[in-house]
Design a protein around this motif. Sequence first.
Motif, mmCIF file in Angstrom:
data_model
loop_
_atom_site.group_PDB
_atom_site.id
_atom_site.type_symbol
_atom_site.label_atom_id
_atom_site.label_comp_id
_atom_site.label_asym_id
_atom_site.label_seq_id
_atom_site.Cartn_x
_atom_site.Cartn_y
_atom_site.Cartn_z
ATOM 1 N N UNK A 250 0.879 -1.203 -0.125
ATOM 2 C CA UNK A 250 0.241 0.001 0.030
ATOM 3 C C UNK A 250 0.838 1.125 0.117
ATOM 4 N N UNK A 251 1.827 1.183 0.620
ATOM 5 C CA UNK A 251 2.884 2.457 0.621
ATOM 6 C C UNK A 251 3.424 2.475 -0.441
ATOM 7 N N UNK A 252 4.055 1.673 -1.193
ATOM 8 C CA UNK A 252 4.648 1.625 -2.474
ATOM 9 C C UNK A 252 3.353 2.141 -3.578
ATOM 10 N N UNK A 253 2.283 1.755 -3.539
ATOM 11 C CA UNK A 253 1.208 2.304 -4.340
ATOM 12 C C UNK A 253 1.081 3.614 -4.499
ATOM 13 N N UNK A 254 1.028 4.035 -2.889
ATOM 14 C CA UNK A 254 0.755 5.536 -2.541
ATOM 15 C C UNK A 254 2.004 6.298 -3.070
ATOM 16 N N UNK B 280 3.062 14.604 -13.500
ATOM 17 C CA UNK B 280 1.953 15.263 -14.251
ATOM 18 C C UNK B 280 2.063 16.735 -14.184
ATOM 19 N N UNK B 281 2.353 17.081 -13.011
ATOM 20 C CA UNK B 281 2.305 18.472 -12.790
ATOM 21 C C UNK B 281 3.650 19.129 -13.592
ATOM 22 N N UNK C 165 1.756 6.751 -6.757
ATOM 23 C CA UNK C 165 0.412 7.707 -7.300
ATOM 24 C C UNK C 165 1.004 9.186 -7.119
ATOM 25 N N UNK C 166 1.869 9.350 -5.828
ATOM 26 C CA UNK C 166 2.239 10.631 -5.823
ATOM 27 C C UNK C 166 3.228 11.120 -6.844
#
Length: 80
Positions: free
Chosen positions: A36-40, A50-51, A43-44
């Motif tokens: 879950x941490x790696x997925x987050x 993208x920014x 995503x970050x």
Amino acid sequence: LRGIDPKGRSEDEMTSVRQRILKLEYDLRHAQEISNRQIQERITLHEEKASIVHQLSETTKLTSYLESQLRSLSLSTLSV
């Protein structure tokens, strides 16, 4: 491991099985937390990318506009 029939098993064997179950449950929870941490983090990073891509696009547009204005200015000063 939960399917082990306690009949005919010693108390030590059953204690060992219960401890093994607890360890495997802990390991599974730990692995899920890491996942879950790696997925987050992914995503970050994707959002940051993208920014940055958006900022680069805007900067490129502005640079093109400024180059165009500079060319126009240079041509107008040459004709004076």
